[in-house]
Design a protein around this motif. Structure first.
Motif, PDB file in Angstrom:
ATOM      1  N   GLY A 156       0.844  -1.196   0.000  1.00 10.68           N
ATOM      2  CA  GLY A 156       0.000   0.000   0.000  1.00 10.68           C
ATOM      3  C   GLY A 156       0.873   1.237   0.000  1.00 10.68           C
ATOM      4  N   LEU A 157       1.003   1.871  -1.162  1.00 13.69           N
ATOM      5  CA  LEU A 157       1.967   2.958  -1.341  1.00 13.69           C
ATOM      6  C   LEU A 157       1.615   4.202  -0.520  1.00 13.69           C
ATOM      7  CD1 LEU A 157       4.458   3.456  -3.409  1.00 13.69           C
ATOM      8  CD2 LEU A 157       2.880   5.088  -4.429  1.00 13.69           C
ATOM      9  N   VAL A 158       2.609   4.728   0.173  1.00 15.69           N
ATOM     10  CA  VAL A 158       2.482   6.003   0.882  1.00 15.69           C
ATOM     11  C   VAL A 158       3.475   6.964   0.236  1.00 15.69           C
ATOM     12  CG1 VAL A 158       2.658   7.210   3.089  1.00 15.69           C
ATOM     13  CG2 VAL A 158       1.852   4.833   3.028  1.00 15.69           C
ATOM     14  N   PRO A 159       2.998   7.910  -0.598  1.00 16.63           N
ATOM     15  CA  PRO A 159       3.908   8.855  -1.260  1.00 16.63           C
ATOM     16  C   PRO A 159       4.664   9.716  -0.243  1.00 16.63           C
ATOM     17  CG  PRO A 159       1.701   8.913  -2.236  1.00 16.63           C
ATOM     18  CD  PRO A 159       1.598   8.124  -0.969  1.00 16.63           C
ATOM     19  N   PHE A 160       5.801  10.241  -0.651  1.00 18.39           N
ATOM     20  CA  PHE A 160       6.629  11.016   0.272  1.00 18.39           C
ATOM     21  C   PHE A 160       5.902  12.248   0.784  1.00 18.39           C
ATOM     22  CE2 PHE A 160       7.381  13.182  -3.718  1.00 18.39           C
ATOM     23  CZ  PHE A 160       7.524  14.514  -3.365  1.00 18.39           C
ATOM     24  N   ALA A 207       2.679  12.487   1.542  1.00 16.07           N
ATOM     25  CA  ALA A 207       1.469  12.162   2.308  1.00 16.07           C
ATOM     26  C   ALA A 207       1.549  12.704   3.737  1.00 16.07           C
ATOM     27  CB  ALA A 207       1.254  10.653   2.334  1.00 16.07           C
ATOM     28  N   LYS A 208       0.389  13.063   4.291  1.00 12.86           N
ATOM     29  CA  LYS A 208       0.335  13.559   5.659  1.00 12.86           C
ATOM     30  C   LYS A 208       0.431  12.425   6.675  1.00 12.86           C
ATOM     31  CE  LYS A 208      -2.361  17.708   4.583  1.00 12.86           C
ATOM     32  NZ  LYS A 208      -3.621  18.458   4.848  1.00 12.86           N
ATOM     33  N   ASP A 209      -0.131  11.267   6.319  1.00  9.95           N
ATOM     34  CA  ASP A 209      -0.049  10.109   7.213  1.00  9.95           C
ATOM     35  C   ASP A 209      -0.101   8.827   6.394  1.00  9.95           C
ATOM     36  OD1 ASP A 209      -2.850   9.325   6.798  1.00  9.95           O
ATOM     37  OD2 ASP A 209      -3.342  11.054   8.048  1.00  9.95           O
ATOM     38  N   LYS A 210       0.020   7.692   7.066  1.00  6.27           N
ATOM     39  CA  LYS A 210       0.119   6.400   6.392  1.00  6.27           C
ATOM     40  C   LYS A 210      -1.221   5.869   5.890  1.00  6.27           C
ATOM     41  CE  LYS A 210       2.297   4.465   9.876  1.00  6.27           C
ATOM     42  NZ  LYS A 210       3.040   3.488  10.714  1.00  6.27           N
ATOM     43  N   LYS A 211      -2.315   6.460   6.308  1.00  7.63           N
ATOM     44  CA  LYS A 211      -3.625   5.930   5.957  1.00  7.63           C
ATOM     45  C   LYS A 211      -3.862   5.892   4.448  1.00  7.63           C
ATOM     46  CE  LYS A 211      -5.869   7.415  10.258  1.00  7.63           C
ATOM     47  NZ  LYS A 211      -6.931   8.281  10.837  1.00  7.63           N
ATOM     48  N   ILE A 212      -3.204   6.790   3.722  1.00  5.07           N
ATOM     49  CA  ILE A 212      -3.395   6.850   2.273  1.00  5.07           C
ATOM     50  C   ILE A 212      -2.980   5.536   1.607  1.00  5.07           C
ATOM     51  CG2 ILE A 212      -1.109   7.779   1.714  1.00  5.07           C
ATOM     52  CD1 ILE A 212      -2.474   9.581  -0.353  1.00  5.07           C
ATOM     53  N   GLY A 213      -2.127   4.770   2.267  1.00  7.52           N
ATOM     54  CA  GLY A 213      -1.654   3.512   1.693  1.00  7.52           C
ATOM     55  C   GLY A 213      -2.773   2.532   1.378  1.00  7.52           C
ATOM     56  N   PHE A 214      -3.872   2.569   2.141  1.00 10.04           N
ATOM     57  CA  PHE A 214      -4.981   1.648   1.910  1.00 10.04           C
ATOM     58  C   PHE A 214      -5.695   1.934   0.590  1.00 10.04           C
ATOM     59  CE2 PHE A 214      -4.422   1.191   6.485  1.00 10.04           C
ATOM     60  CZ  PHE A 214      -4.523  -0.177   6.643  1.00 10.04           C
ATOM     61  N   SER A 215      -5.567   3.146   0.080  1.00 12.25           N
ATOM     62  CA  SER A 215      -6.203   3.491  -1.195  1.00 12.25           C
ATOM     63  C   SER A 215      -5.214   3.455  -2.356  1.00 12.25           C
ATOM     64  CB  SER A 215      -6.841   4.883  -1.114  1.00 12.25           C
ATOM     65  OG  SER A 215      -5.856   5.878  -0.868  1.00 12.25           O
ATOM     66  N   MET A 216      -3.976   3.058  -2.085  1.00 12.65           N
ATOM     67  CA  MET A 216      -2.960   3.001  -3.131  1.00 12.65           C
ATOM     68  C   MET A 216      -2.268   1.635  -3.161  1.00 12.65           C
ATOM     69  SD  MET A 216      -1.163   6.730  -3.374  1.00 12.65           S
ATOM     70  CE  MET A 216      -2.138   8.165  -3.813  1.00 12.65           C
ATOM     71  N   ILE A 217      -3.083   0.592  -3.026  1.00 12.31           N
ATOM     72  CA  ILE A 217      -2.522  -0.749  -3.115  1.00 12.31           C
ATOM     73  C   ILE A 217      -2.221  -1.134  -4.558  1.00 12.31           C
ATOM     74  CG2 ILE A 217      -3.576  -1.522  -0.968  1.00 12.31           C
ATOM     75  CD1 ILE A 217      -5.744  -2.893  -2.649  1.00 12.31           C
ATOM     76  N   ASN A 218      -2.932  -0.491  -5.496  1.00  7.78           N
ATOM     77  CA  ASN A 218      -2.741  -0.768  -6.925  1.00  7.78           C
ATOM     78  C   ASN A 218      -2.556   0.515  -7.711  1.00  7.78           C
ATOM     79  OD1 ASN A 218      -5.234  -3.452  -6.983  1.00  7.78           O
ATOM     80  ND2 ASN A 218      -3.076  -3.535  -6.462  1.00  7.78           N
ATOM     81  N   ALA A 219      -1.883   0.380  -8.867  1.00  5.89           N
ATOM     82  CA  ALA A 219      -1.701   1.495  -9.798  1.00  5.89           C
ATOM     83  C   ALA A 219      -2.041   0.989 -11.196  1.00  5.89           C
ATOM     84  CB  ALA A 219      -0.259   2.011  -9.756  1.00  5.89           C
ATOM     85  N   ARG A 220      -2.949   1.653 -11.869  1.00  3.84           N
ATOM     86  CA  ARG A 220      -3.344   1.233 -13.216  1.00  3.84           C
ATOM     87  C   ARG A 220      -2.211   1.534 -14.198  1.00  3.84           C
ATOM     88  NH1 ARG A 220      -9.064   0.550 -13.929  1.00  3.84           N
ATOM     89  NH2 ARG A 220      -8.784   0.957 -16.146  1.00  3.84           N
ATOM     90  N   SER A 221      -1.823   0.532 -14.955  1.00  5.64           N
ATOM     91  CA  SER A 221      -0.699   0.702 -15.884  1.00  5.64           C
ATOM     92  C   SER A 221      -0.969   1.762 -16.936  1.00  5.64           C
ATOM     93  CB  SER A 221      -0.386  -0.630 -16.572  1.00  5.64           C
ATOM     94  OG  SER A 221      -1.505  -1.101 -17.307  1.00  5.64           O
ATOM     95  N   TRP A 279       7.754   1.493  -5.627  1.00  6.47           N
ATOM     96  CA  TRP A 279       7.953   1.638  -4.183  1.00  6.47           C
ATOM     97  C   TRP A 279       8.292   3.077  -3.827  1.00  6.47           C
ATOM     98  CZ3 TRP A 279      12.461   2.970  -1.472  1.00  6.47           C
ATOM     99  CH2 TRP A 279      13.615   3.095  -2.254  1.00  6.47           C
ATOM    100  N   SER A 280       8.119   3.404  -2.549  1.00  5.04           N
ATOM    101  CA  SER A 280       8.374   4.768  -2.094  1.00  5.04           C
ATOM    102  C   SER A 280       8.795   4.751  -0.627  1.00  5.04           C
ATOM    103  CB  SER A 280       7.106   5.618  -2.250  1.00  5.04           C
ATOM    104  OG  SER A 280       7.330   6.962  -1.859  1.00  5.04           O
ATOM    105  N   ARG A 281       9.524   5.793  -0.240  1.00  3.71           N
ATOM    106  CA  ARG A 281       9.945   5.939   1.163  1.00  3.71           C
ATOM    107  C   ARG A 281       9.302   7.206   1.730  1.00  3.71           C
ATOM    108  NH1 ARG A 281      15.073   5.767   0.526  1.00  3.71           N
ATOM    109  NH2 ARG A 281      15.382   3.582   1.121  1.00  3.71           N
ATOM    110  N   TRP A 282       8.542   7.049   2.809  1.00  6.24           N
ATOM    111  CA  TRP A 282       7.869   8.151   3.490  1.00  6.24           C
ATOM    112  C   TRP A 282       8.493   8.333   4.865  1.00  6.24           C
ATOM    113  CZ3 TRP A 282       4.622   7.830   7.936  1.00  6.24           C
ATOM    114  CH2 TRP A 282       3.827   8.965   8.187  1.00  6.24           C
TER     115      TRP A 282
END
Length: 223
Positions: free
Chosen positions: A55-59, A61-75, A130-133
């Motif tokens: 579950g991706l958390v962009p750098f 992001a305000k908190d980690k919760k966004i990861g639940f909505s970014m488990i996938n990325a449309r190609s 992948w990303s580092r937050w």
């Protein structure tokens, strides 16, 4: 989409297919869900297996919760989304190691889970980013990944219109390459051949993320 998958292999088994250094060891998972750690291999360290959270958390992001909505990325829209475009351009690509994934069929009020596998490949990889937050309070790093999806092939389509991008062995090296043009990289995001895959119904116990045992991967009609 791909919201649940498995990597039931031990480190010893994984290293037979990917003979690399394991950076941080985690246990086998039969029902890996968002926020849980899974093994990946990054373009920055292509000979290291490491665990990051699903579950991706962009750098930014305000908190980690966004990861639940970014488990996938449309190609098809990777270069259009602010969360994914810089990761593609800066080679923050990864292989997500798996041995199967789950999708659900709606049958009235029920959700019937199916497992999808590749019989000729005990372990394979999804294309990922992948990303580092950094936690704004503590400064601690939190590393995450997302699985890229594409249009479903003929074996997945009756259950779901999307499927994870599964890479062939030769395409894995290309996906991690920092030398190929972006257009060539994105051309790898195609549907995996349906004739190399298999699917079968599994227990509805897999619907609950707290369940994590080998029986989840067995066909419902097995004895």
């Amino acid at each position: 989409m791909c919201g649940r998958y498995s990597n039931s292999k031990s480190v010893t088994q994984i290293k037979k297919e990917y003979p690399f250094t394991v950076k941080n060891i985690i246990g086998e998972s039969f029902n890996l869900a968002p926020s849980q750690p899974g093994y990946i291999i990054t373009a920055d360290e292509p000979e290291v297996i490491q665990a990051m959270h699903f579950g991706l958390v962009p750098f930014w992001a305000k908190d980690k919760k966004i990861g639940f909505s970014m488990i996938n990325a449309r190609s098809e829209t990777l270069l259009e989304k602010s969360a994914f475009r810089p990761l593609v351009q800066k080679s923050k690509r990864c292989l997500v190691l798996a041995d199967g994934f789950y999708e659900w069929e709606k049958a009235g009020k029920e959700k019937l889970p199916y497992r999808f596998v590749i019989p000729i490949r005990d372990l394979f990889s999804f294309a990922g980013l992948w990303s580092r937050w950094k936690d704004p309070t503590t400064g601690d790093p939190y590393e995450t990944f997302t699985i890229i999806t594409t249009a479903a092939n003929d074996i997945v389509k009756p259950i779901h219109e999307r499927m994870p991008v599964i890479l062939s062995k030769s395409d894995e090296k290309l996906w991690l390459s920092k030398d190929l043009p972006i257009a060539d990289i994105l051309s790898l995001c195609d549907s995996y051949p349906a004739d190399e895959m298999n699917k079968f119904r599994v227990s509805q116990d897999v619907n609950k993320v707290v369940n994590n045992h080998a029986r989840l991967m067995e066909p419902v009609n097995s004895q």
